[in-house]
Design an enzyme around this catalytic site. Structure first.
Site, PDB file in Angstrom:
ATOM      1  N   TYR A 120       0.829  -1.202   0.000  1.00 53.70           N
ATOM      2  CA  TYR A 120       0.000   0.000   0.000  1.00 53.70           C
ATOM      3  C   TYR A 120       0.870   1.262   0.000  1.00 53.70           C
ATOM      4  O   TYR A 120       1.547   1.568   0.995  1.00 53.70           O
ATOM      5  CB  TYR A 120      -0.954   0.014   1.205  1.00 53.70           C
ATOM      6  CG  TYR A 120      -1.918  -1.157   1.240  1.00 53.70           C
ATOM      7  CD1 TYR A 120      -2.131  -1.964   0.116  1.00 53.70           C
ATOM      8  CD2 TYR A 120      -2.626  -1.488   2.393  1.00 53.70           C
ATOM      9  CE1 TYR A 120      -3.005  -3.035   0.141  1.00 53.70           C
ATOM     10  CE2 TYR A 120      -3.511  -2.566   2.424  1.00 53.70           C
ATOM     11  CZ  TYR A 120      -3.685  -3.329   1.290  1.00 53.70           C
ATOM     12  OH  TYR A 120      -4.548  -4.407   1.320  1.00 53.70           O
ATOM     13  N   HIS A 178       0.116 -11.917   0.729  1.00 56.31           N
ATOM     14  CA  HIS A 178      -0.913 -11.066   0.110  1.00 56.31           C
ATOM     15  C   HIS A 178      -1.716 -11.819  -0.957  1.00 56.31           C
ATOM     16  O   HIS A 178      -2.916 -11.679  -1.058  1.00 56.31           O
ATOM     17  CB  HIS A 178      -0.256  -9.814  -0.480  1.00 56.31           C
ATOM     18  CG  HIS A 178      -1.133  -8.621  -0.506  1.00 56.31           C
ATOM     19  ND1 HIS A 178      -0.683  -7.353  -0.350  1.00 56.31           N
ATOM     20  CD2 HIS A 178      -2.462  -8.485  -0.696  1.00 56.31           C
ATOM     21  CE1 HIS A 178      -1.684  -6.492  -0.436  1.00 56.31           C
ATOM     22  NE2 HIS A 178      -2.785  -7.167  -0.650  1.00 56.31           N
TER      23      HIS A 178
END
Ligand code: NDP
Length: 279
Positions: A53, A113
């Site tokens: 992010y 992820h």
């Protein structure tokens, strides 16, 4: 605050805070920090971030939001390793970089992820090593469908995967067919990402009558839907304090059978296997 019990018995809040796209661009960092702190004050003490992010800038923002005496201990901090970094050594290196950006010694939950080309056995060996070193407390996966979890069990038997973070919201209910029950059977918490359909769900006129009935916003209705099943943690993201407070209202809300029937009519449950939706 409603809680979800992780494998081993630890309880975490069922409603947490997402942080994708926070800390980037010309966003008002002070307002974003204030928004996260408002959520924490409401008991949304689980914070989800990732090295991906904003190339680490979301983690840096989270560090600022949880700075201050005694704050870190209140938080259940989740971050994620990118698949391309998830080799045996790369996972350890990525985790240490996340810890540095988050200004903490330990992550509460560290997730892969999504699946990449590194062997799951290598990633999980690194997770175990990080756990033994006290750098993570739990580990888990994200974007794993049923077949991925089966391959994980075959490749890494007796792993203690604590969670699977997947897309789940009123418009994306595919996990209700099989993945949700598979996670329950394997004692993994399900973390619902995009619980508001990235905001797109909120304009659906079908939500308004229920919002009116319960005196909350459309967002709270969408969120409490994701929380209605046991073992689900929902992680909505907002950069705005006011919206986070609206979202927090979902924690105390209960939908009755008629409400759920209405929602099923507008957003039908799956009638067969649907491959896991990924954003
Ligand atoms: P969400 O479904 O949480 O929706 C976020 C969007 O909804 C933002 O645009 C936000 O705008 C808006 N919003 C939030 N609350 C309200 C409200 N009360 N009223 C109106 N609009 C609102 O989408 P995300 O993609 O952010 O998913 C949530 C979290 O899940 C992420 O932040 C991330 O932590 C995680 N995630 C994980 C993935 C994975 O692969 N593991 C993939 C995607 C997400 P604004 O901020 O301007 O308020």
């Amino acid at each position: 605050m409603k809680c979800v019990e992780l494998v081993g018995g630890e309880k975490v809040p069922a409603l947490g805070l997402g942080t994708w796209k926070m800390g980037v661009g010309d966003a008002d960092e002070t307002a974003q920090i204030r928004a996260l702190q408002a959520g924490i004050a409401q008991g949304m003490t689980l914070i989800d971030t990732a090295e991906m992010y904003g190339d680490g800038r979301s983690e840096q923002l989270v560090a600022k939001a949880i700075a201050g005496a005694g704050q870190r201990d209140k938080i259940f901090l989740v971050s994620k390793v990118l698949p391309q970094n998830a080799s045996r050594q790369g996972t350890v290196k990525a985790c240490e970089a996340s810890l540095k950006r988050l200004k903490t010694d330990v992550l509460d939950l560290y997730l892969l992820h999504w699946r990449g080309s590194h062997r799951l056995a290598d990633t999980f060996a690194a997770f175990e090593a990080l756990k033994a070193a006290g750098k993570i407390r739990h580990y888990g996966v994200s974007n794993f469908d049923v077949d991925d979890l089966e391959e994980l069990s075959a490749e890494v038997p007796n792993n203690s995967c604590a969670a699977n973070q997947v897309m789940y919201n009123l418009s994306d209910r595919g996990i209700e067919w099989d993945l949700y029950s598979k996670c329950r059977k394997e004692k993994m918490a399900v973390m619902a990402y995009c619980p508001l359909g990235q905001g797109r769900l909120l304009n659906n006129p079908g939500l308004a009558p229920l919002a009116k009935k319960h005196n909350v916003t459309n967002a709270a209705i969408a969120l409490v839907f994701t929380l209605r099943l046991p073992g689900i943690i929902s992680i909505p993201k907002s950069s705005h304090e006011k919206r986070i407070l609206e979202n927090a209202a979902a924690a105390d809300l209960v939908l009755d059978a008629e409400d759920l029937k209405n929602l099923d009519q507008i957003f039908p449950p799956p009638r067969g296997k649907i491959s896991l939706a990924i954003t």
